[in-house]
Write a protein that holds these residues in place. Structure first.
Motif, PDB file in Angstrom:
ATOM      1  N   LEU A   1      38.333 -35.419  38.148  1.00  0.00           N
ATOM      2  CA  LEU A   1      38.365 -35.716  39.673  1.00  0.00           C
ATOM      3  C   LEU A   1      37.968 -37.233  39.573  1.00  0.00           C
ATOM      4  O   LEU A   1      38.280 -37.884  40.850  1.00  0.00           O
ATOM      5  CB  LEU A   1      37.569 -35.001  40.574  1.00  0.00           C
ATOM      6  CG  LEU A   1      38.020 -33.557  40.555  1.00  0.00           C
ATOM      7  CD1 LEU A   1      36.922 -32.551  41.410  1.00  0.00           C
ATOM      8  CD2 LEU A   1      39.538 -33.203  41.233  1.00  0.00           C
ATOM      9  N   MET A   2      37.727 -37.898  38.402  1.00  0.00           N
ATOM     10  CA  MET A   2      37.371 -39.119  38.568  1.00  0.00           C
ATOM     11  C   MET A   2      38.312 -40.201  39.006  1.00  0.00           C
ATOM     12  O   MET A   2      37.835 -41.211  39.986  1.00  0.00           O
ATOM     13  CB  MET A   2      36.785 -39.623  37.210  1.00  0.00           C
ATOM     14  CG  MET A   2      35.653 -40.995  37.122  1.00  0.00           C
ATOM     15  SD  MET A   2      34.473 -40.887  38.414  1.00  0.00           S
ATOM     16  CE  MET A   2      33.390 -39.739  37.463  1.00  0.00           C
ATOM     17  N   VAL A   3      39.346 -40.054  38.773  1.00  0.00           N
ATOM     18  CA  VAL A   3      40.445 -40.855  39.011  1.00  0.00           C
ATOM     19  C   VAL A   3      40.584 -41.032  40.467  1.00  0.00           C
ATOM     20  O   VAL A   3      40.762 -41.744  41.190  1.00  0.00           O
ATOM     21  CB  VAL A   3      41.864 -40.640  38.265  1.00  0.00           C
ATOM     22  CG1 VAL A   3      43.079 -41.365  38.639  1.00  0.00           C
ATOM     23  CG2 VAL A   3      41.703 -40.850  36.799  1.00  0.00           C
ATOM     24  N   GLN A   4      40.817 -39.532  40.924  1.00  0.00           N
ATOM     25  CA  GLN A   4      40.934 -39.465  42.538  1.00  0.00           C
ATOM     26  C   GLN A   4      39.580 -40.005  43.176  1.00  0.00           C
ATOM     27  O   GLN A   4      39.936 -40.445  44.496  1.00  0.00           O
ATOM     28  CB  GLN A   4      41.209 -37.889  42.742  1.00  0.00           C
ATOM     29  CG  GLN A   4      41.158 -37.530  44.381  1.00  0.00           C
ATOM     30  CD  GLN A   4      41.357 -35.882  44.408  1.00  0.00           C
ATOM     31  OE1 GLN A   4      41.749 -35.305  43.303  1.00  0.00           O
ATOM     32  NE2 GLN A   4      41.303 -35.530  45.575  1.00  0.00           N
ATOM     33  N   ALA A   5      38.436 -39.991  42.911  1.00  0.00           N
ATOM     34  CA  ALA A   5      37.550 -40.351  43.522  1.00  0.00           C
ATOM     35  C   ALA A   5      37.493 -42.271  43.328  1.00  0.00           C
ATOM     36  O   ALA A   5      37.130 -42.650  44.377  1.00  0.00           O
ATOM     37  CB  ALA A   5      36.170 -39.989  42.818  1.00  0.00           C
TER      38      ALA A   5
ATOM     39  N   ALA B   1      35.108 -32.523  48.831  1.00  0.00           N
ATOM     40  CA  ALA B   1      34.150 -33.601  49.127  1.00  0.00           C
ATOM     41  C   ALA B   1      34.780 -34.734  49.086  1.00  0.00           C
ATOM     42  O   ALA B   1      34.646 -35.744  49.881  1.00  0.00           O
ATOM     43  CB  ALA B   1      32.905 -33.283  47.977  1.00  0.00           C
ATOM     44  N   ILE B   2      35.677 -35.053  47.861  1.00  0.00           N
ATOM     45  CA  ILE B   2      36.265 -36.207  47.687  1.00  0.00           C
ATOM     46  C   ILE B   2      37.170 -36.608  48.945  1.00  0.00           C
ATOM     47  O   ILE B   2      37.511 -37.664  49.535  1.00  0.00           O
ATOM     48  CB  ILE B   2      36.942 -36.322  46.350  1.00  0.00           C
ATOM     49  CG1 ILE B   2      35.976 -36.426  45.316  1.00  0.00           C
ATOM     50  CG2 ILE B   2      37.617 -37.639  46.249  1.00  0.00           C
ATOM     51  CD1 ILE B   2      36.536 -36.195  43.954  1.00  0.00           C
ATOM     52  N   LYS B   3      37.938 -35.339  49.241  1.00  0.00           N
ATOM     53  CA  LYS B   3      38.979 -35.475  50.080  1.00  0.00           C
ATOM     54  C   LYS B   3      38.777 -36.037  51.363  1.00  0.00           C
ATOM     55  O   LYS B   3      39.289 -36.755  52.091  1.00  0.00           O
ATOM     56  CB  LYS B   3      39.800 -34.224  50.258  1.00  0.00           C
ATOM     57  CG  LYS B   3      41.084 -34.149  51.128  1.00  0.00           C
ATOM     58  CD  LYS B   3      41.612 -32.760  51.129  1.00  0.00           C
ATOM     59  CE  LYS B   3      42.189 -32.126  49.680  1.00  0.00           C
ATOM     60  NZ  LYS B   3      42.932 -30.955  49.836  1.00  0.00           N
ATOM     61  N   TYR B   4      37.526 -35.318  51.932  1.00  0.00           N
ATOM     62  CA  TYR B   4      36.790 -35.412  53.370  1.00  0.00           C
ATOM     63  C   TYR B   4      35.787 -36.694  53.406  1.00  0.00           C
ATOM     64  O   TYR B   4      35.206 -36.818  54.548  1.00  0.00           O
ATOM     65  CB  TYR B   4      36.433 -34.094  53.964  1.00  0.00           C
ATOM     66  CG  TYR B   4      37.740 -33.258  54.124  1.00  0.00           C
ATOM     67  CD1 TYR B   4      38.631 -33.411  55.140  1.00  0.00           C
ATOM     68  CD2 TYR B   4      37.808 -32.103  53.209  1.00  0.00           C
ATOM     69  CE1 TYR B   4      39.630 -32.557  55.246  1.00  0.00           C
ATOM     70  CE2 TYR B   4      38.633 -31.150  53.393  1.00  0.00           C
ATOM     71  CZ  TYR B   4      39.568 -31.600  54.480  1.00  0.00           C
ATOM     72  OH  TYR B   4      40.681 -30.441  54.468  1.00  0.00           O
ATOM     73  N   SER B   5      35.474 -37.271  52.211  1.00  0.00           N
ATOM     74  CA  SER B   5      34.679 -38.469  52.459  1.00  0.00           C
ATOM     75  C   SER B   5      35.408 -39.587  52.248  1.00  0.00           C
ATOM     76  O   SER B   5      36.425 -39.809  52.308  1.00  0.00           O
ATOM     77  CB  SER B   5      33.898 -38.568  51.215  1.00  0.00           C
ATOM     78  OG  SER B   5      32.928 -37.604  50.943  1.00  0.00           O
ATOM     79  N   PRO B   6      35.139 -40.573  53.415  1.00  0.00           N
ATOM     80  CA  PRO B   6      35.458 -41.772  53.607  1.00  0.00           C
ATOM     81  C   PRO B   6      35.705 -42.822  52.396  1.00  0.00           C
ATOM     82  O   PRO B   6      35.041 -42.524  51.542  1.00  0.00           O
ATOM     83  CB  PRO B   6      34.792 -42.342  54.941  1.00  0.00           C
ATOM     84  CG  PRO B   6      33.367 -41.880  54.732  1.00  0.00           C
ATOM     85  CD  PRO B   6      33.621 -40.524  54.063  1.00  0.00           C
ATOM     86  N   ASN B   7      36.362 -43.739  52.504  1.00  0.00           N
ATOM     87  CA  ASN B   7      36.351 -44.792  51.449  1.00  0.00           C
ATOM     88  C   ASN B   7      35.049 -45.331  51.234  1.00  0.00           C
ATOM     89  O   ASN B   7      34.193 -45.605  52.384  1.00  0.00           O
ATOM     90  CB  ASN B   7      37.456 -45.691  51.547  1.00  0.00           C
ATOM     91  CG  ASN B   7      38.822 -45.332  51.422  1.00  0.00           C
ATOM     92  OD1 ASN B   7      38.939 -44.263  50.964  1.00  0.00           O
ATOM     93  ND2 ASN B   7      39.830 -45.844  52.097  1.00  0.00           N
TER      94      ASN B   7
ATOM     95  N   LYS C   1      44.695 -34.299  58.941  1.00  0.00           N
ATOM     96  CA  LYS C   1      44.636 -35.749  58.503  1.00  0.00           C
ATOM     97  C   LYS C   1      44.872 -35.801  56.966  1.00  0.00           C
ATOM     98  O   LYS C   1      45.351 -36.769  56.408  1.00  0.00           O
ATOM     99  CB  LYS C   1      43.342 -36.621  58.801  1.00  0.00           C
ATOM    100  CG  LYS C   1      43.335 -36.546  60.631  1.00  0.00           C
ATOM    101  CD  LYS C   1      41.926 -37.123  61.030  1.00  0.00           C
ATOM    102  CE  LYS C   1      41.956 -37.463  62.401  1.00  0.00           C
ATOM    103  NZ  LYS C   1      40.738 -38.324  62.945  1.00  0.00           N
ATOM    104  N   GLU C   2      44.185 -34.784  56.383  1.00  0.00           N
ATOM    105  CA  GLU C   2      44.350 -34.813  55.024  1.00  0.00           C
ATOM    106  C   GLU C   2      45.180 -33.919  54.448  1.00  0.00           C
ATOM    107  O   GLU C   2      45.355 -32.649  55.015  1.00  0.00           O
ATOM    108  CB  GLU C   2      42.647 -34.432  54.222  1.00  0.00           C
ATOM    109  CG  GLU C   2      41.789 -35.433  54.630  1.00  0.00           C
ATOM    110  CD  GLU C   2      42.000 -36.779  53.870  1.00  0.00           C
ATOM    111  OE1 GLU C   2      42.902 -36.688  52.949  1.00  0.00           O
ATOM    112  OE2 GLU C   2      41.391 -37.754  54.286  1.00  0.00           O
ATOM    113  N   THR C   3      45.960 -34.056  53.261  1.00  0.00           N
ATOM    114  CA  THR C   3      47.092 -33.159  53.014  1.00  0.00           C
ATOM    115  C   THR C   3      46.387 -31.851  52.273  1.00  0.00           C
ATOM    116  O   THR C   3      45.125 -32.057  51.717  1.00  0.00           O
ATOM    117  CB  THR C   3      47.915 -33.720  52.007  1.00  0.00           C
ATOM    118  OG1 THR C   3      47.105 -34.312  50.885  1.00  0.00           O
ATOM    119  CG2 THR C   3      48.667 -34.688  52.649  1.00  0.00           C
ATOM    120  N   GLY C   4      46.943 -30.584  52.350  1.00  0.00           N
ATOM    121  CA  GLY C   4      46.221 -29.582  51.652  1.00  0.00           C
ATOM    122  C   GLY C   4      47.112 -28.289  51.853  1.00  0.00           C
ATOM    123  O   GLY C   4      47.712 -28.394  53.150  1.00  0.00           O
ATOM    124  N   SER C   5      46.697 -27.215  51.376  1.00  0.00           N
ATOM    125  CA  SER C   5      47.447 -25.789  51.468  1.00  0.00           C
ATOM    126  C   SER C   5      46.495 -24.961  52.580  1.00  0.00           C
ATOM    127  O   SER C   5      46.920 -23.977  52.943  1.00  0.00           O
ATOM    128  CB  SER C   5      47.710 -25.133  50.344  1.00  0.00           C
ATOM    129  OG  SER C   5      46.395 -24.919  49.768  1.00  0.00           O
TER     130      SER C   5
END
Length: 437
Positions: free
Chosen positions: A306-310, A345-351, A395-399
């Motif tokens: 998940l490093m690239v996504q972070a 955690a990555i998805k819902y954390s801000p930049n 606001k975030e994509t997901g199933s």
């Protein structure tokens, strides 16, 4: 017999049970009435025998011997009266075995003779002995007759009572027949609450639970409908992008930007399909093989994946392990759990934020805490997030399947998940508990 009983209606079963109970009660009451009648009749007849002997003494009746006829049917009024002079008693005993030897005092006794079983009262006097005898079976027959007379009203009443009780049972069970008719005529898609007037208190909790189940099914259907809409939207968007990018590639040739967008779209679609497949596999209730797994290594593997996504959101992920922790689980379970938790955690954390992962020992269990810098979840929403197809924000994509998959995997390995506000960062803290190996 058992199959026949269970094949009857409820009212027929209750009536049959009451009938059998009434028969048993009738037998018990009859036996009790017989014993009471026998004791009472014995006492009354014994008093009569005593009074008769004293009457004979007072009136100085002459000596006499009773006679017995085997063909005659004796009743409770028949007694054998013997008045024998004292000097002749011994001689008469040799010829008449039912006669008793001279007694020292008046008394009752029972004796088997050629006449049958006798109840005998002996009254010795100075010059003679008076003996009053009666057949015991006469007393038994009298007691049976008295008991039967006592039970006759009950015996006549029982059939009418059972029929009346059957009608009462059917009347009081009428709401059950109404309930049966309601179910029979109800369409399978009708999940509205069931309401029946004058429903018995014994059935009300079951109907309340059934109505609650209808509500849960309705909510599940609504969630599934939302999921279908979300999944359709999630798939339609990348498919549209794939189609557009394919056209651009066919017209203008490939560019690094086009290829990168195409790759992201494919990853997005692949992730959605993987979530659906994992949920389906976990619900097959397969007996999984447990192996020894290092929690430290699984956390590091998930961080690498998940490093690239972070990095895309400029999020720093740090890992603090205070122990070398091992647990036993199927090889896919722990990674599935941690991948979903860390990805959320990555998805819902801000930049430009951070995520902290801790591995600690907590009361004979291993605990992995994942802190994020997101907005967190309110107490009201905590109970909903593990439900299938539920997304608290669009606001975030997901199933909406991630935490449902986590909960299913934890059920397989006997672990638990707790969500609370983080006391280290600003967002949510997900605590995952694993059994120690």
């Amino acid at each position: 017999m058992k199959a026949f009983y269970h094949g009857l209606s409820l009212s027929a079963r209750m009536s049959l049970s009451v009938s059998l109970f009434s028969i048993g009660l009738f037998v018990l009451i009859g036996f009790s009435a017989y014993r009471i009648a026998l004791e009472e009749s014995q006492e009354v007849i014994d008093q009569q025998m005593q009074q008769m002997a004293h009457f004979l003494d007072e009136n100085h009746l002459p000596s006499r011997l009773s006679t017995f006829n085997h063909q005659k049917k004796y009743n409770e009024t028949d007694f054998f009266i013997d008045i024998v002079p004292k000097k002749d008693l011994e001689n008469f005993q040799g010829r008449y075995h039912y006669l008793q030897p001279y007694a020292l005092s008046a008394h009752f006794m029972r004796k088997k003779t050629d006449r049958g079983d006798l109840k005998i009262y002996v009254l010795p006097l100075a010059d003679k002995q008076i003996q009053i005898s009666q057949l015991i079976h006469v007393r038994v027959n009298l007691a049976k007759e008295l008991a039967l007379n006592m039970l006759l009203p009950y015996l006549l009443f029982v059939p009418f009572g059972i029929y009346g009780l059957f009608r009462l049972i059917r009347h009081h069970l009428k709401p059950i027949h109404v309930l049966k008719k309601t179910f029979a005529t109800r369409h399978y898609s009708n999940l509205s609450p069931i309401y029946i007037n004058q429903l018995p208190h014994e059935l009300k909790p079951a109907i309340d639970e059934l109505n609650t189940l209808f509500v849960r099914i309705t909510q599940a259907q609504e969630q599934q409908q939302k999921f279908i809409a979300n999944a359709a939207h999630e798939l339609r968007t990348p498919l549209t992008a794939l189609n557009l990018q394919a056209r651009l590639l066919s017209k203008h040739g490939s560019t690094p930007e086009n290829l990168e967008d195409l790759q992201k779209t494919i990853v997005r679609m692949t992730r959605l399909v993987e979530q659906l497949l994992k949920l389906a596999q976990q619900e097959e209730n397969i007996q999984h093989q447990f192996i020894r797994i290092s929690l430290n290594k699984v956390v590091e593997v998930c961080m690498q994946q998940l490093m690239v996504q972070a990095q895309h959101k400029n999020i720093v992920i740090s890992f603090k392990a205070y122990h070398q922790a091992f647990t036993e689980a199927p090889d896919f379970c722990v990674e599935t759990i941690l991948m979903n938790i860390i990805e959320n955690a990555i998805k819902y954390s801000p930049n430009n934020s951070q995520i902290l992962i801790e591995l600690i020992c907590a009361e004979q269990q291993w605990c992995i805490r994942v802190h994020d810098d997101g907005q967190g979840i309110s107490q009201e929403q905590l109970a909903q997030v593990t439900q299938r197809f539920v997304r608290l924000t669009h606001k975030e994509t997901g199933s909406g399947l991630g935490l449902s998959i986590v909960q299913t995997a934890l059920n397989v390995i006997g672990g638990t998940l707790e969500l609370k506000s983080s006391n280290t960062l600003q967002g949510l803290c997900a605590e995952i508990y694993f059994k120690k190996q």
